[in-house]
Design a protein around this motif. Sequence first.
Motif, PDB file in Angstrom:
ATOM      1  N   GLN A 117     -18.007 -15.908 -31.909  1.00  0.00           N
ATOM      2  CA  GLN A 117     -18.552 -14.558 -31.669  1.00  0.00           C
ATOM      3  C   GLN A 117     -17.795 -13.848 -30.549  1.00  0.00           C
ATOM      4  OE1 GLN A 117     -22.886 -14.136 -31.479  1.00  0.00           O
ATOM      5  NE2 GLN A 117     -23.066 -16.174 -32.372  1.00  0.00           N
ATOM      6  N   GLU A 118     -17.484 -14.599 -29.497  1.00  0.00           N
ATOM      7  CA  GLU A 118     -16.748 -13.990 -28.384  1.00  0.00           C
ATOM      8  C   GLU A 118     -15.344 -13.558 -28.819  1.00  0.00           C
ATOM      9  OE1 GLU A 118     -16.851 -16.991 -25.417  1.00  0.00           O
ATOM     10  OE2 GLU A 118     -18.941 -16.607 -24.834  1.00  0.00           O
ATOM     11  N   GLU A 119     -14.666 -14.404 -29.640  1.00  0.00           N
ATOM     12  CA  GLU A 119     -13.333 -14.050 -30.132  1.00  0.00           C
ATOM     13  C   GLU A 119     -13.398 -12.826 -31.044  1.00  0.00           C
ATOM     14  OE1 GLU A 119     -11.889 -17.530 -32.006  1.00  0.00           O
ATOM     15  OE2 GLU A 119     -11.641 -18.666 -30.144  1.00  0.00           O
ATOM     16  N   LEU A 120     -14.434 -12.774 -31.875  1.00  0.00           N
ATOM     17  CA  LEU A 120     -14.598 -11.614 -32.753  1.00  0.00           C
ATOM     18  C   LEU A 120     -14.858 -10.349 -31.949  1.00  0.00           C
ATOM     19  CD1 LEU A 120     -16.747 -13.247 -35.581  1.00  0.00           C
ATOM     20  CD2 LEU A 120     -14.446 -12.299 -35.849  1.00  0.00           C
ATOM     21  N   ALA A 121     -15.613 -10.489 -30.869  1.00  0.00           N
ATOM     22  CA  ALA A 121     -15.869  -9.324 -30.017  1.00  0.00           C
ATOM     23  C   ALA A 121     -14.569  -8.804 -29.411  1.00  0.00           C
ATOM     24  CB  ALA A 121     -16.868  -9.697 -28.927  1.00  0.00           C
ATOM     25  N   VAL A 122     -13.698  -9.754 -28.993  1.00  0.00           N
ATOM     26  CA  VAL A 122     -12.397  -9.348 -28.446  1.00  0.00           C
ATOM     27  C   VAL A 122     -11.558  -8.657 -29.523  1.00  0.00           C
ATOM     28  CG1 VAL A 122     -10.219 -10.200 -27.507  1.00  0.00           C
ATOM     29  CG2 VAL A 122     -12.384 -11.135 -26.674  1.00  0.00           C
ATOM     30  N   ARG A 123     -11.572  -9.242 -30.736  1.00  0.00           N
ATOM     31  CA  ARG A 123     -10.812  -8.633 -31.830  1.00  0.00           C
ATOM     32  C   ARG A 123     -11.321  -7.234 -32.157  1.00  0.00           C
ATOM     33  NH1 ARG A 123     -10.907 -11.817 -37.355  1.00  0.00           N
ATOM     34  NH2 ARG A 123     -10.425 -13.508 -35.877  1.00  0.00           N
ATOM     35  N   LYS A 124     -12.626  -7.072 -32.150  1.00  0.00           N
ATOM     36  CA  LYS A 124     -13.193  -5.753 -32.423  1.00  0.00           C
ATOM     37  C   LYS A 124     -12.821  -4.770 -31.317  1.00  0.00           C
ATOM     38  CE  LYS A 124     -17.528  -3.263 -33.168  1.00  0.00           C
ATOM     39  NZ  LYS A 124     -18.992  -3.350 -33.266  1.00  0.00           N
ATOM     40  N   ALA A 125     -12.841  -5.230 -30.063  1.00  0.00           N
ATOM     41  CA  ALA A 125     -12.467  -4.345 -28.953  1.00  0.00           C
ATOM     42  C   ALA A 125     -11.011  -3.901 -29.089  1.00  0.00           C
ATOM     43  CB  ALA A 125     -12.682  -5.061 -27.626  1.00  0.00           C
ATOM     44  N   ASP A 126     -10.131  -4.849 -29.458  1.00  0.00           N
ATOM     45  CA  ASP A 126      -8.724  -4.497 -29.666  1.00  0.00           C
ATOM     46  C   ASP A 126      -8.585  -3.482 -30.796  1.00  0.00           C
ATOM     47  OD1 ASP A 126      -7.992  -6.182 -27.648  1.00  0.00           O
ATOM     48  OD2 ASP A 126      -7.439  -7.849 -28.969  1.00  0.00           O
ATOM     49  N   ALA A 127      -9.345  -3.703 -31.874  1.00  0.00           N
ATOM     50  CA  ALA A 127      -9.285  -2.785 -33.013  1.00  0.00           C
ATOM     51  C   ALA A 127      -9.801  -1.402 -32.628  1.00  0.00           C
ATOM     52  CB  ALA A 127     -10.093  -3.343 -34.185  1.00  0.00           C
ATOM     53  N   GLU A 128     -10.847  -1.369 -31.806  1.00  0.00           N
ATOM     54  CA  GLU A 128     -11.374  -0.071 -31.358  1.00  0.00           C
ATOM     55  C   GLU A 128     -10.368   0.655 -30.468  1.00  0.00           C
ATOM     56  OE1 GLU A 128     -15.027  -1.294 -29.590  1.00  0.00           O
ATOM     57  OE2 GLU A 128     -16.207  -0.979 -31.437  1.00  0.00           O
ATOM     58  N   THR A 129      -9.623  -0.120 -29.645  1.00  0.00           N
ATOM     59  CA  THR A 129      -8.554   0.491 -28.840  1.00  0.00           C
ATOM     60  C   THR A 129      -7.472   1.067 -29.744  1.00  0.00           C
ATOM     61  OG1 THR A 129      -8.966  -1.062 -27.025  1.00  0.00           O
ATOM     62  CG2 THR A 129      -6.833   0.048 -27.059  1.00  0.00           C
ATOM     63  N   ALA A 130      -7.079   0.277 -30.761  1.00  0.00           N
ATOM     64  CA  ALA A 130      -6.076   0.764 -31.714  1.00  0.00           C
ATOM     65  C   ALA A 130      -6.583   1.987 -32.476  1.00  0.00           C
ATOM     66  CB  ALA A 130      -5.701  -0.353 -32.695  1.00  0.00           C
ATOM     67  N   HIS A 131      -7.870   1.960 -32.806  1.00  0.00           N
ATOM     68  CA  HIS A 131      -8.474   3.090 -33.510  1.00  0.00           C
ATOM     69  C   HIS A 131      -8.420   4.350 -32.645  1.00  0.00           C
ATOM     70  CE1 HIS A 131     -11.815   5.686 -34.793  1.00  0.00           C
ATOM     71  NE2 HIS A 131     -11.586   5.224 -36.011  1.00  0.00           N
ATOM     72  N   ALA A 132      -8.753   4.193 -31.366  1.00  0.00           N
ATOM     73  CA  ALA A 132      -8.717   5.352 -30.466  1.00  0.00           C
ATOM     74  C   ALA A 132      -7.302   5.901 -30.321  1.00  0.00           C
ATOM     75  CB  ALA A 132      -9.277   4.955 -29.097  1.00  0.00           C
ATOM     76  N   ALA A 133      -6.319   4.976 -30.212  1.00  0.00           N
ATOM     77  CA  ALA A 133      -4.926   5.416 -30.083  1.00  0.00           C
ATOM     78  C   ALA A 133      -4.461   6.129 -31.348  1.00  0.00           C
ATOM     79  CB  ALA A 133      -4.034   4.216 -29.789  1.00  0.00           C
ATOM     80  N   ALA A 134      -4.799   5.557 -32.518  1.00  0.00           N
ATOM     81  CA  ALA A 134      -4.396   6.178 -33.780  1.00  0.00           C
ATOM     82  C   ALA A 134      -5.074   7.529 -33.973  1.00  0.00           C
ATOM     83  CB  ALA A 134      -4.722   5.243 -34.953  1.00  0.00           C
ATOM     84  N   THR A 135      -6.341   7.615 -33.573  1.00  0.00           N
ATOM     85  CA  THR A 135      -7.058   8.890 -33.677  1.00  0.00           C
ATOM     86  C   THR A 135      -6.413   9.950 -32.789  1.00  0.00           C
ATOM     87  OG1 THR A 135      -9.133   7.742 -34.162  1.00  0.00           O
ATOM     88  CG2 THR A 135      -9.286  10.016 -33.392  1.00  0.00           C
ATOM     89  N   ALA A 136      -6.060   9.554 -31.563  1.00  0.00           N
ATOM     90  CA  ALA A 136      -5.412  10.500 -30.647  1.00  0.00           C
ATOM     91  C   ALA A 136      -4.058  10.940 -31.182  1.00  0.00           C
ATOM     92  CB  ALA A 136      -5.258   9.857 -29.271  1.00  0.00           C
ATOM     93  N   GLN A 137      -3.303   9.963 -31.744  1.00  0.00           N
ATOM     94  CA  GLN A 137      -1.988  10.308 -32.293  1.00  0.00           C
ATOM     95  C   GLN A 137      -2.136  11.253 -33.482  1.00  0.00           C
ATOM     96  OE1 GLN A 137       0.123   7.086 -34.162  1.00  0.00           O
ATOM     97  NE2 GLN A 137       2.109   8.079 -33.978  1.00  0.00           N
ATOM     98  N   ARG A 138      -3.101  10.961 -34.361  1.00  0.00           N
ATOM     99  CA  ARG A 138      -3.306  11.813 -35.529  1.00  0.00           C
ATOM    100  C   ARG A 138      -3.719  13.226 -35.088  1.00  0.00           C
ATOM    101  NH1 ARG A 138      -4.852  11.872 -41.102  1.00  0.00           N
ATOM    102  NH2 ARG A 138      -4.811  14.086 -41.568  1.00  0.00           N
ATOM    103  N   SER A 139      -4.594  13.304 -34.099  1.00  0.00           N
ATOM    104  CA  SER A 139      -5.041  14.609 -33.604  1.00  0.00           C
ATOM    105  C   SER A 139      -3.882  15.394 -32.995  1.00  0.00           C
ATOM    106  CB  SER A 139      -6.148  14.408 -32.568  1.00  0.00           C
ATOM    107  OG  SER A 139      -6.560  15.655 -32.040  1.00  0.00           O
ATOM    108  N   SER A 140      -3.056  14.690 -32.208  1.00  0.00           N
ATOM    109  CA  SER A 140      -1.905  15.356 -31.587  1.00  0.00           C
ATOM    110  C   SER A 140      -0.936  15.865 -32.644  1.00  0.00           C
ATOM    111  CB  SER A 140      -1.199  14.381 -30.642  1.00  0.00           C
ATOM    112  OG  SER A 140      -0.019  14.952 -30.117  1.00  0.00           O
ATOM    113  N   LEU A 141      -0.674  15.036 -33.658  1.00  0.00           N
ATOM    114  CA  LEU A 141       0.247  15.439 -34.728  1.00  0.00           C
ATOM    115  C   LEU A 141      -0.325  16.610 -35.522  1.00  0.00           C
ATOM    116  CD1 LEU A 141       1.361  11.913 -35.985  1.00  0.00           C
ATOM    117  CD2 LEU A 141       2.786  13.576 -34.798  1.00  0.00           C
ATOM    118  N   ASP A 142      -1.635  16.582 -35.775  1.00  0.00           N
ATOM    119  CA  ASP A 142      -2.262  17.695 -36.490  1.00  0.00           C
ATOM    120  C   ASP A 142      -2.125  18.994 -35.704  1.00  0.00           C
ATOM    121  OD1 ASP A 142      -3.008  16.229 -38.687  1.00  0.00           O
ATOM    122  OD2 ASP A 142      -5.001  15.753 -37.938  1.00  0.00           O
ATOM    123  N   ASP A 143      -2.315  18.905 -34.359  1.00  0.00           N
ATOM    124  CA  ASP A 143      -2.177  20.103 -33.519  1.00  0.00           C
ATOM    125  C   ASP A 143      -0.746  20.630 -33.560  1.00  0.00           C
ATOM    126  OD1 ASP A 143      -4.814  19.912 -32.833  1.00  0.00           O
ATOM    127  OD2 ASP A 143      -4.470  18.945 -30.898  1.00  0.00           O
TER     128      ASP A 143
END
Length: 360
Positions: A150-176
């Motif tokens: 469970q702890e490893e999965l939580a870390v994996r999810k946190a990493d994925a959420e960080t990647a999600h935030a970065a990808a969202t920011a990149q997509r938003s910047s490119l759209d602008d």
Amino acid sequence: MLMTRLARRLIPLVLAIAAFAALVLPTSAISAPIDDKKAQAAELQAQINASNQQLSTLNEQINDAQIKLDAANQTIADADAAVTAAKAKTSELRSIVARRAASIYVRSGSEGGVSDLDAASARELTQRQKYTSVAEQRDKHAVYQLKQAQEELAVRKADAETAHAAATAQRSSLDDKRADLAAGQAKQQAVLNGVNGEIADLVRQAQAAAAADAAAKAAAAARVVSSTSSTGGDGGGSTNYGAPPPSPSARVGAVMAYAWAQLGKPYCYAGAGPGCFDCSGLTMMAWAQAGLSLPHGSYAQLAMFPRVSMSQLQVGDLVYWDSHVGIYVGSNSVLHAPRSGTNVQVTQIWSGVIGANRPG
């Protein structure tokens, strides 16, 4: 008499020259502003073409950002599902441990007094206690492992959420950036339309002035002076490419038949047919005809298959530039959707190739 006859012969020629001069001089007087406007229009068109190329590059970057965003979303969903399953399994194991402990407690209270023990029953009790201790340790170890998972999965999810935030920011910047570029391009196109309108007005004025002067001063020389009209080509040439090139296999033949049928269709952002395409949308749909699923992004397509050298290219291979991809058709040429404002076409391979690969 000789002078009279000579004058009679020269008069038609003089009239013809005068008529020709009357036609040309007004046009020449207007040609200077026309040339200036044409130069301005050419400069604007060059700026619009450059903007189209930038838009095409941004489109491919947006496609790849969306692929990263989708992957992050899937990782988060998988981690959530795994955490839920691990929690359920942990609860189940804890219930088993609790029931086993209760059972041991009940049995220990009903074993009777020490005086009732004989050698056989003592050995049996000792063996049962050892077994119970081993089982209990295994249960505790399983619970501990699930907790670690469970702890490893939580870390994996946190990493994925960080990647999600970065990808969202990149997509938003490119759209602008794309929105700003498209707005600027629209303004450039409006100015270009105005300049082209001014050119058309000047050309009509020149033609009208030339026609009026010719009618007034050169009626006698109408057969000498021919009316002229300006013509302009579309720069495209024939769009009849004939049959697609021979293919190395039936699968590639299906790819090329589809791609060949799209020639002349316009480029459009994120287009995957049937009416319009962007570069990676065209290659994705073409190779789909061979049963192969490609991502909608040139960078992702480049990373998906083994590379081939440019000297070993075969019909159907994919050739890549920065943020662009085309289908090799032989004779050092590719079929591709270049950028906004153009159509699907076949052109020679130009400099700047970053790689090539062979799908499948």
